[in-house]
Motif scaffolding. Structure first.
Motif, PDB file in Angstrom:
ATOM      1  N   LYS A  34       0.903  -1.295  -0.052  1.00 33.33           N
ATOM      2  CA  LYS A  34      -0.002   0.051  -0.108  1.00 33.33           C
ATOM      3  C   LYS A  34       0.882   1.400  -0.138  1.00 33.33           C
ATOM      4  CE  LYS A  34      -3.880  -2.148   2.100  1.00 33.33           C
ATOM      5  NZ  LYS A  34      -5.190  -1.815   2.231  1.00 33.33           N
ATOM      6  N   SER A  37      -1.454   7.950  -2.137  1.00 36.37           N
ATOM      7  CA  SER A  37      -1.495   8.512  -3.414  1.00 36.37           C
ATOM      8  C   SER A  37      -1.804   9.877  -3.188  1.00 36.37           C
ATOM      9  CB  SER A  37      -2.715   7.809  -4.348  1.00 36.37           C
ATOM     10  OG  SER A  37      -3.225   8.643  -5.511  1.00 36.37           O
ATOM     11  N   SER A  41      -5.495   8.521  -0.909  1.00 43.35           N
ATOM     12  CA  SER A  41      -5.999   6.995  -0.724  1.00 43.35           C
ATOM     13  C   SER A  41      -4.769   6.307  -0.550  1.00 43.35           C
ATOM     14  CB  SER A  41      -6.891   6.802  -2.055  1.00 43.35           C
ATOM     15  OG  SER A  41      -6.056   6.754  -3.093  1.00 43.35           O
ATOM     16  N   LEU A  43      -3.094   3.124  -1.925  1.00 47.15           N
ATOM     17  CA  LEU A  43      -3.463   2.185  -3.297  1.00 47.15           C
ATOM     18  C   LEU A  43      -2.193   1.050  -3.229  1.00 47.15           C
ATOM     19  CD1 LEU A  43      -4.087   5.022  -5.878  1.00 47.15           C
ATOM     20  CD2 LEU A  43      -5.749   3.202  -4.919  1.00 47.15           C
ATOM     21  N   THR A  44      -2.441  -0.053  -4.048  1.00 45.23           N
ATOM     22  CA  THR A  44      -1.523  -0.781  -4.560  1.00 45.23           C
ATOM     23  C   THR A  44      -1.355  -1.034  -6.082  1.00 45.23           C
ATOM     24  OG1 THR A  44      -2.855  -2.782  -4.595  1.00 45.23           O
ATOM     25  CG2 THR A  44      -2.181  -2.345  -2.595  1.00 45.23           C
ATOM     26  N   ASP A  47      -4.217  -2.678  -7.557  1.00 43.14           N
ATOM     27  CA  ASP A  47      -5.339  -1.733  -7.520  1.00 43.14           C
ATOM     28  C   ASP A  47      -5.319  -1.016  -9.036  1.00 43.14           C
ATOM     29  OD1 ASP A  47      -6.224  -2.277  -4.705  1.00 43.14           O
ATOM     30  OD2 ASP A  47      -5.128  -0.628  -3.853  1.00 43.14           O
ATOM     31  N   VAL A  48      -4.167  -0.571  -9.528  1.00 42.27           N
ATOM     32  CA  VAL A  48      -4.202   0.283 -10.622  1.00 42.27           C
ATOM     33  C   VAL A  48      -3.944  -0.502 -11.862  1.00 42.27           C
ATOM     34  CG1 VAL A  48      -3.349   2.147  -9.263  1.00 42.27           C
ATOM     35  CG2 VAL A  48      -1.784   0.787 -10.416  1.00 42.27           C
ATOM     36  N   PRO A 117      -3.022   7.704 -10.964  1.00 41.97           N
ATOM     37  CA  PRO A 117      -2.427   7.987  -9.710  1.00 41.97           C
ATOM     38  C   PRO A 117      -0.995   8.288  -9.432  1.00 41.97           C
ATOM     39  CG  PRO A 117      -3.613   5.825  -9.624  1.00 41.97           C
ATOM     40  CD  PRO A 117      -3.466   6.366 -11.100  1.00 41.97           C
TER      41      PRO A 117
END
Length: 194
Positions: A34, A37, A41, A43-44, A47-48, A117
């Motif tokens: 993780k 961003s 948030s 994010l991993t 996730d993107v 991101p």
């Protein structure tokens, strides 16, 4: 005897250093780490990820090489995020480096029009595990999270050349074709590891 042992240790350390980082065909690492961003948030990379693949660019806010390539990188990121490629810019610099705090990153993302991101690698370990050493340093993965292009955005260093290798790689990836030039040498500022 001591000299031979020291030579053996140096050679072993060199071999480890040379093998560090991802090579073409390797699976993405740290996909579940993780990172914060610029929209606050967490994010991993997972996730993107996009249905066609994932573009990870290690970058920063203060580097003449990044400055030279910024417009091209953002244009490619914004364009290909609309074509099924997940895009993320990662800042692995120690935030004590002038201009690389999360607040500075937020300003950069807004000013440059990032439509993807921009995350902070808070330990620099994602960059270490990828084998990223410069800004910018590009890693493009296919839909199976295998590395298909690594290196520079394109020809040139502090000036943009005629050949944009990343664009060629992205075009081939989206079209389901083989990437002809899968590896180039990243040129830029050294990452200021934490």
């Amino acid at each position: 005897m001591k000299l031979h042992r020291m030579i053996a240790i140096v050679l072993a350390a060199s071999a480890v250093a040379a093998s560090a980082g991802l090579g073409i065909g390797d699976k993405m690492v740290d996909a579940d780490v993780k990172m914060k961003s610029t929209d606050d948030s967490m994010l991993t990379l997972k996730d993107v990820a996009g249905e066609k693949g994932t573009l990870v660019i290690f970058t920063c806010n203060k580097c003449p090489f990044v400055d030279a390539w910024q417009e091209t990188m953002v244009k490619l990121g914004n364009t290909y995020s609309e074509k099924g490629v997940g895009v993320v810019f990662v800042n692995s610099n120690d935030p004590s480096v002038k201009g690389d705090t999360l607040e500075n990153m937020k300003e950069m993302a807004k000013k440059e029009g990032y439509q993807f991101p921009y995350v902070q690698d808070s330990t620099s370990n994602v960059a270490r595990n990828f084998g990223a050493a410069k800004t910018p340093d590009v890693f493009l993965f296919d839909a199976a999270d295998k590395l298909v292009y690594q290196g520079a955005v394109g020809e040139g260093g502090r000036t943009v050349g005629d050949e944009i290798w990343l664009k060629d790689a992205l075009e081939a990836l989206v079209a389901g074709k083989k990437i002809e030039k899968s590896q180039t040498k990243a040129v830029g500022c050294g990452i200021k590891f934490r």
